[in-house]
Design a protein around this motif. Sequence first.
Motif, PDB file in Angstrom:
ATOM      1  N   ALA A  19       0.830  -1.197   0.000  1.00 25.17           N
ATOM      2  CA  ALA A  19       0.000   0.000   0.000  1.00 25.17           C
ATOM      3  C   ALA A  19       0.869   1.254   0.000  1.00 25.17           C
ATOM      4  CB  ALA A  19      -0.926   0.010   1.211  1.00 25.17           C
TER       5      ALA A  19
ATOM      6  N   LEU B 237       2.682  -6.436  -4.707  1.00 23.28           N
ATOM      7  CA  LEU B 237       1.437  -6.204  -5.429  1.00 23.28           C
ATOM      8  C   LEU B 237       1.712  -5.911  -6.911  1.00 23.28           C
ATOM      9  CD1 LEU B 237      -1.554  -5.856  -4.372  1.00 23.28           C
ATOM     10  CD2 LEU B 237      -1.183  -3.449  -4.796  1.00 23.28           C
TER      11      LEU B 237
ATOM     12  N   THR C  76      -6.156  -9.527   6.101  1.00 23.36           N
ATOM     13  CA  THR C  76      -6.934  -8.580   5.297  1.00 23.36           C
ATOM     14  C   THR C  76      -6.093  -7.390   4.851  1.00 23.36           C
ATOM     15  OG1 THR C  76      -7.717  -7.605   7.339  1.00 23.36           O
ATOM     16  CG2 THR C  76      -9.174  -9.173   6.254  1.00 23.36           C
ATOM     17  N   THR C  77      -4.765  -7.517   4.903  1.00 25.79           N
ATOM     18  CA  THR C  77      -3.941  -6.468   4.311  1.00 25.79           C
ATOM     19  C   THR C  77      -3.896  -6.709   2.809  1.00 25.79           C
ATOM     20  OG1 THR C  77      -1.922  -7.721   4.415  1.00 25.79           O
ATOM     21  CG2 THR C  77      -2.493  -6.450   6.367  1.00 25.79           C
ATOM     22  N   ASP C  78      -3.319  -5.763   2.078  1.00 26.14           N
ATOM     23  CA  ASP C  78      -3.191  -5.923   0.636  1.00 26.14           C
ATOM     24  C   ASP C  78      -2.411  -7.187   0.293  1.00 26.14           C
ATOM     25  OD1 ASP C  78      -1.119  -4.838   1.942  1.00 26.14           O
ATOM     26  OD2 ASP C  78      -0.661  -3.315   0.453  1.00 26.14           O
TER      27      ASP C  78
ATOM     28  N   LYS D  27      -4.761 -10.262   0.887  1.00 26.42           N
ATOM     29  CA  LYS D  27      -5.878 -10.262  -0.058  1.00 26.42           C
ATOM     30  C   LYS D  27      -5.413 -10.572  -1.470  1.00 26.42           C
ATOM     31  CE  LYS D  27      -9.746  -7.800   1.598  1.00 26.42           C
ATOM     32  NZ  LYS D  27     -10.601  -6.620   1.450  1.00 26.42           N
TER      33      LYS D  27
ATOM     34  N   PHE E 155     -11.034 -17.614   4.637  1.00 22.72           N
ATOM     35  CA  PHE E 155     -11.168 -16.855   5.875  1.00 22.72           C
ATOM     36  C   PHE E 155     -10.237 -15.640   5.851  1.00 22.72           C
ATOM     37  CE2 PHE E 155     -12.427 -21.116   6.639  1.00 22.72           C
ATOM     38  CZ  PHE E 155     -13.491 -21.023   7.519  1.00 22.72           C
ATOM     39  N   GLY E 156     -10.832 -14.470   6.021  1.00 28.93           N
ATOM     40  CA  GLY E 156     -10.002 -13.256   6.126  1.00 28.93           C
ATOM     41  C   GLY E 156      -9.815 -12.928   7.590  1.00 28.93           C
ATOM     42  N   VAL E 157      -8.590 -12.738   8.001  1.00 21.13           N
ATOM     43  CA  VAL E 157      -8.344 -12.417   9.409  1.00 21.13           C
ATOM     44  C   VAL E 157      -7.537 -11.126   9.478  1.00 21.13           C
ATOM     45  CG1 VAL E 157      -8.376 -14.822  10.135  1.00 21.13           C
ATOM     46  CG2 VAL E 157      -6.227 -13.783   9.442  1.00 21.13           C
ATOM     47  N   THR E 158      -7.667 -10.401  10.585  1.00 22.29           N
ATOM     48  CA  THR E 158      -6.927  -9.140  10.668  1.00 22.29           C
ATOM     49  C   THR E 158      -5.496  -9.419  11.085  1.00 22.29           C
ATOM     50  OG1 THR E 158      -7.837  -8.859  12.868  1.00 22.29           O
ATOM     51  CG2 THR E 158      -8.868  -7.625  11.119  1.00 22.29           C
TER      52      THR E 158
END
Lengths: 383, 310, 380
Positions: free
Chosen positions: A103, A126, A170-172, A175, A196-199
């Motif tokens: 990011a 990315l 759930t960071t770039d 994801k 599953f998205g986790v923080t």
Amino acid sequence: MKSIVSALVLALCSGLSFSVSAKDTVKIAYIGPLTGGVSANGIGGRNSADLAVRMRNQDPNAKYKYELVSADDECKPNVGVQVATKIASDNSIIAGVTHYCSAVAMSTVDVYHKFGLPVMVWGAVLPEITYANDYKEVHRVNGTMINQNEVAAKFLTGLGYKKWVIIHDTTDYGKGHNKYFTQYLTKNGGQILGTFGVTADQQDFTAELTKIKELKPEVVYFGGLTPIGIRIRTQMDRLGIKAVFEGTSGIKSDAYIEGLGKLSEGSLSFIEGAPWEKLPGGLEFIAKYNQQKYPDAPEAYGPFAYTAANLIMDAIEKAGPNRKKVMDVLNKTNNVETIIGKVSFDDRRQNIVPLISKYVAQDGKWVVWEDSLYAKKQRKLGQ
Amino acid sequence: MSFDIFLQYLLNGLMLGVIYAIVAVGFTLYFGVLDVIKFSHGDILMVGAFAGLTAYIGIAGTFDSPWLQLLVLVLISLSVAAFLGAVIARYLILPLQKAPPINTLLVTLMLGLALREAVRLFYPNGSNPKPFPRLLPTDGISLGEFTLRSDSLILLLTGIICIVAVQRLITRSKIGLAIRAVAQDSETARIMGINFRQIVLITFMLGSALAALAGLMNGLYYNEVNFSMGLLLGVIGFSAAVVGGLGNFYGAIVGGFLFAALQTLGAVMLPAIFPDVPSAYKDVFAFTVVIIIMGLKPTGLISEKSSERV
Amino acid sequence: MKLLITTFVLGLLYSMLLLGSENQAEVGGLVVLGFIVSLVGKKMGLMDRLAAAVRVHPQFPAYASVAGVLITMAVFHNSHFALLMLATVLIYSVVCLGLNIQFGYVGIVNFAGAAFFGIGSYTAAVLATHTEVPHLVILLLAACVSALIGSILIYPVLRTRGHYAALVTIAFGILFRNFLEVNDTLGGPQGMKIPALNLFGWNLSNGIEIAGYEISFYIPYLLIALILLILSFKITRNLERSWIGLSMDMVRTDEIAASTFGVNIANWKIVAFTLGNFIAGMAGALYGMMTAYVAPNNFTFADSLIMVSIVILGGIGNPWGIIPAAAIVVILPEKLQFIQEYRFLLYAIVVILILLFRPDGLLPRRIREYFPGKKAGGEK
């Protein structure tokens, strides 16, 4: 005003120091996260770039004396823009080795373009960083997550696994990995039972893992970085989930092995570039790195930062300390031998990585898959 | 959902709840005696866990029995945290008693940041997660999909026993009486000959030792500690204490379990109802419910008896 | 007057030196110098004389600050980074003025400042990318959206007070950031680009050349930030001096007494909360356009804390304190880059020390003078 200050300080400094260097000093920059959660990678990268500069300065054939200006982007886009502006607007800095967090890299490419500072991304994966713009200033020495996941998906479906569960942060980073892995996995015939998205600062994964246990996957794919990788792997064990743990480049670190001890056995990881353990340059890099007694390890992307710094300094040697000329030289980088294998840039200045290395954790070490006991069928994954 | 899976969720939730409750009790103790929020609580937890880890590395060669190791580790970790708590109370919190209460909050927040950064920078290789030794027996029973390992059970019981012990200490002992007296009315307590300063220090030592205990439990349960582990635990512990009703011992416990229940429920229910919603929304869910509860019960579930101090 | 002008010139010189200095020795020296001067100044009673002089010329600080910003801008007209920092300080001051209305006047601590700031940025991003709304209007719209979303919180905030209200805002701050990160339509964790500010068809991100001088593209942002700052400063000052401010003070200090005197507590809390979020959102929109990029990581709980710490450091309730506090909080960590990974440790320690030795902040709010112009009874 600034000139008066610098003149004063210059006078002061020259009064104090008597050593006069015969070579001109050229500044290059390093930007990465030096504080906060992913600082281990940032500090490792900084040390590696610093090592490249130190080694170059010991080289009597080098035309210039190099100085590394390093800055902390905190892995935050707004801070990234701030330090990027600082570095890019400082005309004494010729080029930069920049960014671990995607990011942040995305937010700063415009700044570099605006100020015409050639930079080389050393860790952010990315794809859009190089492909969503056409800025001649922006290069990337590491591969994108696309390459990595293509191999990761093909490799395990090739071994005969069919059912996957994906956990990603759930960071770039997480994801993106989820997106490309899902894409390649379905193409190769794998089945995804759940995603599953986790923080990234989550401590407890038992709720998600209980659900996963119910789904009975053969492989748990994890897209994320070492700290939560360790937590997830440990809690899998606590809940008695016996599945192959397939990670990404984010867990290929000494910290992962150290943090898990025996539990790390059989974890998989993929990283762009040639396995530096097998290249003479790579071994030399590690030897030199250890010689300098940096308190922190280079981590997985240290060799990329080292390579980026070296490519930049090579270009400066060739073209002189001029941003525009250095950029032209860097643009044309083709088939250059480095510690991460051959580096060639495509028309978007992205390193076309010919090779993705596969690793498996074996007896407390990351071992190149082909050399491991697992490939020789002496051990089985997911035990 | 089958019964075994349900049991597994229940166990996970209980474990989380116990840890949250212990952290929340600390917040509530501080608020009780001094009306202050000590935001570095989560980072004291982290320091406690790291102190335990260091102690383990120091003694691992000397003692062989894991139980003995555990005992030394707990003693050292708790005393380090208690000492730190006393120092913080003496040099940061008591001097700021006259300043606006928000200052204490900010000072302790900054202290938390300083502790976190100090561990990250000065603990060997501190920016990476550290493995925490497995000192408890790991054998366990399985029932279908439900796995109960004895270490989980021991930790759960220890946590509950601890909470009960603290409750006894506060309601039955002389020190507890003094703490309650200061909490109710520090001026009168002083007049009655209670050494205010001493009681404050004792409370902070107690709270910090509890935090260290939670840190150790966390370490033994997850087998991993890291420098930022206290950050989220601190926020959750604070939320739990406030939702339960600040200054109320039982409120903190209710709040702790409520928060754990919300998180578990969020992780299970959300993806089941909305297939596209990632389980990471569970925190969004938990905090939304917290906001709603605060709207309905402005001074927490178990409210203070006199929320207006005139 | 002489004293005032000397202080102004010295202060200006100092801040310009700090802003322009690049190497560690200079920065370190300047920080130490600032510390010593403030200590010596306090010992010699300079502060009191200064305060007395300000009372004689109440308008001076305002004009001096504006002049100071303009002069600094002229000096650094082509050094982009210094201007970016200066503009950031101004924008943070604007946000904190908004928080100050909430916190300093009616006593609502807002721990979600960064969230409202972020709502402003995101609104600007969406509007500027997908619509043709003129960019200056976007600033206003973003502010309205921020105030509107803030109104979701009004009910719980009204019902709770003190630490309970703090929890509501903390929960909202965390919730907001998680929501952004998980939600893909707003760019997810990667965030999104914001087109540069466009004033009457003039794209501000291109450099400007006037009479052969190259002028940084940050200057227009700086000027807009300055205008916003002056506006919000005027609003807060006038609010404070009016009967509205008086009512708000009463709400903060004693709700029961206030309600017996017929002050509508809920009303003033809503006004203050909404106005504060409005200002924060406006500042957020400008900040977003200036940095040209928004991402959830910019608006974490830690950023909210930075904003609250600016308000407290400056002296709760005193708008004058906010500007130097913002300067310290924004510029200090940046100037500490040379200590690299150690800078946050040092920053935390510095803030703790300031709070220990000046618990009321740098410039504590004075007790109201009920008869402006005359010497108030409480003071000498």
